[in-house]
Design a protein around this motif. Structure first.
Motif, PDB file in Angstrom:
ATOM      1  N   GLU A  99      53.634  39.075  51.619  1.00 51.02           N
ATOM      2  CA  GLU A  99      52.994  38.362  50.509  1.00 51.02           C
ATOM      3  C   GLU A  99      53.791  38.591  49.241  1.00 51.02           C
ATOM      4  O   GLU A  99      54.345  39.670  49.034  1.00 51.02           O
ATOM      5  CB  GLU A  99      51.579  38.898  50.253  1.00 51.02           C
ATOM      6  N   THR A 100      53.812  37.596  48.380  1.00 47.67           N
ATOM      7  CA  THR A 100      54.407  37.759  47.051  1.00 47.67           C
ATOM      8  C   THR A 100      53.411  37.237  46.028  1.00 47.67           C
ATOM      9  O   THR A 100      52.655  36.290  46.303  1.00 47.67           O
ATOM     10  CB  THR A 100      55.740  36.984  46.921  1.00 47.67           C
ATOM     11  N   TRP A 101      53.396  37.868  44.887  1.00 43.96           N
ATOM     12  CA  TRP A 101      52.552  37.419  43.791  1.00 43.96           C
ATOM     13  C   TRP A 101      53.066  38.027  42.494  1.00 43.96           C
ATOM     14  O   TRP A 101      53.808  39.024  42.508  1.00 43.96           O
ATOM     15  CB  TRP A 101      51.076  37.740  44.028  1.00 43.96           C
ATOM     16  N   ASP A 102      52.690  37.401  41.396  1.00 40.19           N
ATOM     17  CA  ASP A 102      53.138  37.859  40.083  1.00 40.19           C
ATOM     18  C   ASP A 102      51.957  38.243  39.210  1.00 40.19           C
ATOM     19  O   ASP A 102      50.885  37.636  39.276  1.00 40.19           O
ATOM     20  CB  ASP A 102      53.935  36.754  39.373  1.00 40.19           C
ATOM     21  N   SER A 103      52.183  39.268  38.414  1.00 43.92           N
ATOM     22  CA  SER A 103      51.251  39.652  37.363  1.00 43.92           C
ATOM     23  C   SER A 103      52.015  39.471  36.041  1.00 43.92           C
ATOM     24  O   SER A 103      53.219  39.193  36.070  1.00 43.92           O
ATOM     25  CB  SER A 103      50.822  41.116  37.540  1.00 43.92           C
ATOM     26  N   HIS A 107      56.700  41.330  39.457  1.00 48.99           N
ATOM     27  CA  HIS A 107      56.747  40.476  40.645  1.00 48.99           C
ATOM     28  C   HIS A 107      56.491  41.415  41.818  1.00 48.99           C
ATOM     29  O   HIS A 107      57.147  42.454  41.932  1.00 48.99           O
ATOM     30  CB  HIS A 107      58.123  39.803  40.772  1.00 48.99           C
ATOM     31  N   HIS A 108      55.538  41.084  42.673  1.00 51.48           N
ATOM     32  CA  HIS A 108      55.128  41.954  43.769  1.00 51.48           C
ATOM     33  C   HIS A 108      55.520  41.338  45.114  1.00 51.48           C
ATOM     34  O   HIS A 108      55.306  40.150  45.338  1.00 51.48           O
ATOM     35  CB  HIS A 108      53.618  42.156  43.772  1.00 51.48           C
ATOM     36  N   VAL A 109      56.052  42.160  46.003  1.00 60.65           N
ATOM     37  CA  VAL A 109      56.318  41.786  47.383  1.00 60.65           C
ATOM     38  C   VAL A 109      55.661  42.874  48.220  1.00 60.65           C
ATOM     39  O   VAL A 109      55.921  44.064  48.003  1.00 60.65           O
ATOM     40  CB  VAL A 109      57.833  41.721  47.684  1.00 60.65           C
ATOM     41  N   ASN A 122      49.632  50.008  52.833  1.00 61.80           N
ATOM     42  CA  ASN A 122      50.254  48.937  52.068  1.00 61.80           C
ATOM     43  C   ASN A 122      51.615  49.404  51.571  1.00 61.80           C
ATOM     44  O   ASN A 122      51.738  50.470  50.984  1.00 61.80           O
ATOM     45  CB  ASN A 122      49.360  48.561  50.880  1.00 61.80           C
TER      46      ASN A 122
END
Length: 131
Positions: A99-103, A107-109, A122
């Motif tokens: 999963e990838t997402w941004d705050s 940037h998170h992977v 996790n």
């Protein structure tokens, strides 16, 4: 008496040797098996290099570990999470989808990996967002 940091996260496991091998393959370093008396055993693992010799994870061998719950028991900050995901999948280790997402900050992977007792861990890489 302020709290300074987590001393260690304790995780019940059914087979100490197997769990040490699993977490060592993720990059943690064990200082070896410990005899806790009365037939009880455990192992403490660290990040490498371990800052101030602070433990990260203590595996406690138990004859009947509680059932793993369907949520991550801990989050480990890593580098090259995409490569770790590919490698673990290639070895047949049970993992969730990448999963990838941004705050606003990072940037998170990330993905979860299941240890030999079914505990979800996790693994996350956070890259600071540049302005």
């Amino acid at each position: 008496m302020p709290i300074h940091r987590i001393g260690s996260i304790f995780l019940p496991v059914s087979d100490l040797e197997r769990s040490i091998a699993f977490y060592s393959e993720l990059g943690l370093v064990s200082r070896g098996m410990e005899d806790w008396g009365d037939g009880r055993r455990g192992a403490t693992l660290f990040c490498d290099p371990h800052p101030e010799h602070t433990a990260l994870l203590t595996l406690a061998e138990v004859s009947d570990p509680p059932a793993a719950w369907d949520h991550s028991v801990m989050c480990l900050n890593c580098s090259d999470v995409t490569g770790m995901h590919t490698e673990l999948q290639g070895r047949g280790v049970r993992v969730t989808e990448l999963e990838t997402w941004d705050s606003p900050w990072n940037h998170h992977v990330m993905f979860d990996v299941y240890d030999p007792d079914g505990h979800r861990v996790n693994l996350i890489e956070m890259v600071p967002v540049t302005a």
